[in-house]
Design a protein around this motif. Structure first.
Motif, PDB file in Angstrom:
ATOM      1  N   PHE A 496       0.822  -1.198   0.000  1.00  0.00           N
ATOM      2  CA  PHE A 496       0.000   0.000   0.000  1.00  0.00           C
ATOM      3  C   PHE A 496       0.861   1.255   0.000  1.00  0.00           C
ATOM      4  O   PHE A 496       0.513   2.274  -0.565  1.00  0.00           O
ATOM      5  N   GLU A 497       2.044   1.185   0.674  1.00  0.00           N
ATOM      6  CA  GLU A 497       2.897   2.378   0.721  1.00  0.00           C
ATOM      7  C   GLU A 497       4.367   1.974   0.647  1.00  0.00           C
ATOM      8  O   GLU A 497       4.703   0.809   0.812  1.00  0.00           O
ATOM      9  N   ALA A 498       5.216   2.975   0.421  1.00  0.00           N
ATOM     10  CA  ALA A 498       6.641   2.688   0.305  1.00  0.00           C
ATOM     11  C   ALA A 498       7.276   2.624   1.684  1.00  0.00           C
ATOM     12  O   ALA A 498       6.826   3.280   2.619  1.00  0.00           O
ATOM     13  N   GLY A 499       8.339   1.843   1.788  1.00  0.00           N
ATOM     14  CA  GLY A 499       9.030   1.742   3.069  1.00  0.00           C
ATOM     15  C   GLY A 499       9.715   0.396   3.184  1.00  0.00           C
ATOM     16  O   GLY A 499      10.110  -0.190   2.179  1.00  0.00           O
ATOM     17  N   GLU A 500       9.839  -0.065   4.438  1.00  0.00           N
ATOM     18  CA  GLU A 500      10.500  -1.342   4.654  1.00  0.00           C
ATOM     19  C   GLU A 500       9.501  -2.286   5.326  1.00  0.00           C
ATOM     20  O   GLU A 500       8.786  -1.881   6.236  1.00  0.00           O
ATOM     21  N   ALA A 501       9.461  -3.536   4.855  1.00  0.00           N
ATOM     22  CA  ALA A 501       8.491  -4.480   5.419  1.00  0.00           C
ATOM     23  C   ALA A 501       8.861  -4.812   6.866  1.00  0.00           C
ATOM     24  O   ALA A 501      10.029  -5.031   7.178  1.00  0.00           O
ATOM     25  N   LYS A 522      12.756  -3.840   1.068  1.00  0.00           N
ATOM     26  CA  LYS A 522      12.176  -2.573   0.624  1.00  0.00           C
ATOM     27  C   LYS A 522      10.942  -2.852  -0.226  1.00  0.00           C
ATOM     28  O   LYS A 522      10.965  -3.744  -1.070  1.00  0.00           O
ATOM     29  N   VAL A 523       9.887  -2.073   0.008  1.00  0.00           N
ATOM     30  CA  VAL A 523       8.691  -2.211  -0.828  1.00  0.00           C
ATOM     31  C   VAL A 523       8.253  -0.820  -1.282  1.00  0.00           C
ATOM     32  O   VAL A 523       8.727   0.185  -0.762  1.00  0.00           O
ATOM     33  N   TYR A 524       7.380  -0.765  -2.288  1.00  0.00           N
ATOM     34  CA  TYR A 524       6.817   0.525  -2.709  1.00  0.00           C
ATOM     35  C   TYR A 524       5.364   0.306  -3.085  1.00  0.00           C
ATOM     36  O   TYR A 524       4.935  -0.842  -3.299  1.00  0.00           O
ATOM     37  N   SER A 525       4.616   1.387  -3.143  1.00  0.00           N
ATOM     38  CA  SER A 525       3.197   1.302  -3.460  1.00  0.00           C
ATOM     39  C   SER A 525       3.012   0.707  -4.855  1.00  0.00           C
ATOM     40  O   SER A 525       3.652   1.150  -5.809  1.00  0.00           O
ATOM     41  N   LEU A 590      14.476  -9.747  -7.812  1.00  0.00           N
ATOM     42  CA  LEU A 590      13.375  -9.858  -8.779  1.00  0.00           C
ATOM     43  C   LEU A 590      12.149  -9.343  -8.035  1.00  0.00           C
ATOM     44  O   LEU A 590      11.811  -9.855  -6.964  1.00  0.00           O
ATOM     45  N   ARG A 591      11.511  -8.296  -8.564  1.00  0.00           N
ATOM     46  CA  ARG A 591      10.303  -7.791  -7.897  1.00  0.00           C
ATOM     47  C   ARG A 591       9.160  -7.784  -8.904  1.00  0.00           C
ATOM     48  O   ARG A 591       9.354  -7.405 -10.056  1.00  0.00           O
TER      49      ARG A 591
END
Length: 609
Positions: A496-501, A522-525, A590-591
């Motif tokens: 849903f949003e950027a940041g770190e899981a 790291k993830v992003y929206s 790989l994302r």
């Protein structure tokens, strides 16, 4: 006047995947004294590239040569996968006979049939080598019958049916002419090659003719053409004309600057080469497969079949995600473009086209394996880019009807799983053509299925058969469009949003489905972090921290148990992505992501559909 050249034999080794071609070449090299007694030799020495070694597959055909009793035997090791079938077809133009390797347990397989058909069409004599006879479940004599049936089915002539059989174990380095006896070394195979494979013929006094069948590429000298001298001789510094059977207008004068022959694994510089020699020629930048080099006074191109067309395509796109450019060395569209066009130097079955966007390129190939090997190579070289879901290339016939590529799929599965496989392939528009028993409690099913029905199926197939199924396919021309196919029944879990899981956020997310990531990533929206059990996509916040107050302690967090995430390999990720998703490929990660990252715009696009 045509003459035979008795001190040379040219032979290709052809077979289905994993029947032991490359290992057989290893033994022929060792036993002919190519290596010094104390020399360290890698296993499967012909598979030179990293991916070939890791996966245990041959991708590019390789040339080598051995000496036996004063005769030079040029050997070409060919790939077995259908995706690299284009390599096999061309190489057969260089040889005067083939060694067909068949596994003593598996017997004749679909790809055996494909490569054998090509050899028989060119009227090449065949030596059948039944390999792996030391396997505990080997059934050599039954396999001999299977191979002879295959010869009959492919309309072999009497001379071809009367082929010699050699029983070997490439791993143990032994061969014999009788299935009951155990050999001592590879001598029976060497002798059979000398007796049964005809010496190359040609006219040594005529004008030069060399058909280029393979292209090698080297950073220092550029393109290297490999082919057989059909007539005349070829010398260093000689002027020749390049011509091509399929392009009558193409005629260009060039000079041969360097000439090599093969000796063991090395190329050796020579001053001139005569008929029947397999040579490598460097110094001609504009040389392509299917070109003939002729002497200026006699320009006659040698006929040559066209290379098979690609059947599937993907978009290679410059990476534009929020994490773009952080992990790769080469990230711009110029880097991507140069690299893709450079690949065309060596890979003939590949097509690269520019699209309306400067940041995207359409890359077409022979199959998923073909394209995934290219992606993996680029990733290791430090490239960062995105790819879209593979799509098949359609054609239209003269009445304007839509045609699509079809495949024959041969499935060997334990009988208890055959129902599941038939059901799954029928949903993907497969038609069951044939059903029989294979050895050892297995059923053998034969389907005709659209190529797009197989996209994304292999992973599911492995799960359904608990890893025991074998799936082989071969291209079967174009057929009428079979209707829409539902690919993936489950939706995606989207960040849903950027940041770190964070563990707390992931703990809540894992109740919704299977996760692809662990804490700290790291993830992003708009990034896909897992798969749901339902059919629609779910957005979820995995960067959510727990609100700490007097009554809530942070230590309670440690009690949260996370299920280990499902880490997708490159093939699995390419299989998994849907048409509205992309796979972001970087040297370290790989994302999977949605094409449209913004949730509001994504919903709008969904309504328009």
């Amino acid at each position: 006047m045509k003459q035979k050249r008795e001190d040379v034999r040219n032979v290709a080794i052809i077979a289905h995947v994993d029947h032991g071609k490359t290992t057989l070449v290893d033994e022929l090299l060792k036993q002919s004294g190519v290596f010094r007694e104390n020399q360290e030799v890698a296993e499967r020495v012909m598979d030179s590239n990293d991916i070939e070694r890791e996966r245990g597959i041959t991708i590019l055909s390789k040339n080598t040569a051995v000496m036996y009793k004063g005769t030079k035997i040029n050997i070409i090791d060919t790939p077995g996968h259908a995706d690299f079938g284009g390599e096999v077809e061309r190489v057969l133009k260089m040889v005067n006979g083939v060694i067909l390797v068949v596994d003593a347990f598996e017997g004749a397989m679909p790809q055996t049939k494909f490569v054998l058909r090509k050899a028989l069409e060119l009227k090449l004599p065949v030596i059948v080598c039944i390999n792996k006879i030391d396997r505990p479940e080997a059934r050599a004599m039954e396999v001999v019958d299977e191979v002879l049936e295959l010869f009959l089915e492919l309309d072999a002539d009497d001379a071809q049916l009367d082929c010699p059989f050699v029983f070997a174990s490439a791993k143990a380095g032994i061969a014999s002419l009788d299935s009951e006896e155990t050999g001592v070394d590879m001598t029976p195979l060497f002798e059979t090659i000398l007796d049964y494979i005809p010496a190359p013929e040609g006219d040594p006094d005529a004008g030069t003719q060399v058909l280029i069948s393979t292209i090698d590429y080297n950073e220092y000298v550029g393109r290297i053409g490999v082919g057989k001298v059909d007539n005349g001789t070829v010398k260093v510094n000689q002027d020749v004309i390049i011509c091509n059977h399929h392009e009558p207008d193409k005629q260009k004068k060039v000079k041969i600057s360097k000439l090599y022959e093969y000796d063991g694994l090395n190329k050796v510089e020579v001053k001139e080469a005569g008929i029947g020699s397999i040579v490598a020629i460097s110094g001609i930048s504009d040389i392509h497969i299917g070109d003939t080099l002729c002497s200026p006074e006699n320009v006659v191109p040698i006929p040559f079949q066209k290379i098979s067309e690609p059947t599937i395509a993907m978009q290679f796109i410059v990476n534009d995600s929020p994490l773009a450019g952080q992990e790769g060395k080469f990230v711009t569209s110029r880097h991507l473009r140069d690299r893709l066009f450079r690949e065309l130097n060596t890979d003939v079955s590949l097509r690269v086209e520019e699209t309306e966007s400067a940041d995207a390129f359409k890359v077409s190939g022979r199959g998923e394996l073909h394209l995934s090997v290219l992606i993996e190579n680029m990733r290791r070289e430090g490239f960062e880019f995105s790819v879209s879901k593979a799509e098949v290339l359609y054609k239209t016939d003269e009445n304007g009807k839509k045609l699509e590529p079809m495949e024959l799929a041969y499935v060997d599965v334990p009988e208890e799983f055959s129902g599941t496989v038939i059901q799954k392939l029928s949903e993907r528009k497969g038609e069951l053509r044939n059903m029989g028993k294979a050895s050892g409690g297995y059923a053998r099913l034969e389907f005709s299925i659209p190529s797009r029905g197989l996209i994304g199926y292999r992973g599911e197939f492995m799960t359904d058969t608990k890893g025991n199924g074998i799936l082989n396919t071969s291209f079967d021309g174009y057929g009428p469009y079979k209707g829409d196919i539902q690919y993936r029944k489950q939706g995606s879990l989207i960040a849903f949003e950027a940041g770190e899981a964070i563990t707390y956020g992931l703990y809540n997310a894992q109740e919704r489905g299977t996760l692809f990531i662990g804490p700290g990533e790291k993830v992003y929206s708009g990034m896909v972090i897992g798969q749901t059990g339902k059919s629609e996509d779910i957005e979820i916040n995995v960067c959510k921290k727990k609100q700490l107050t007097n009554t809530r302690s942070s230590s309670a967090d440690e009690a949260l148990r996370l299920t280990p995430p499902r880490i997708l390999s490159l093939e699995q990720a390419l299989d998994f992505i849907d048409t509205d998703e992309l796979l972001e490929v970087t040297p370290t990660n790989l994302r999977i992501r949605k094409k449209i990252l913004d949730p509001t715009l994504r919903k709008r696009a969904g309504f328009k559909k």
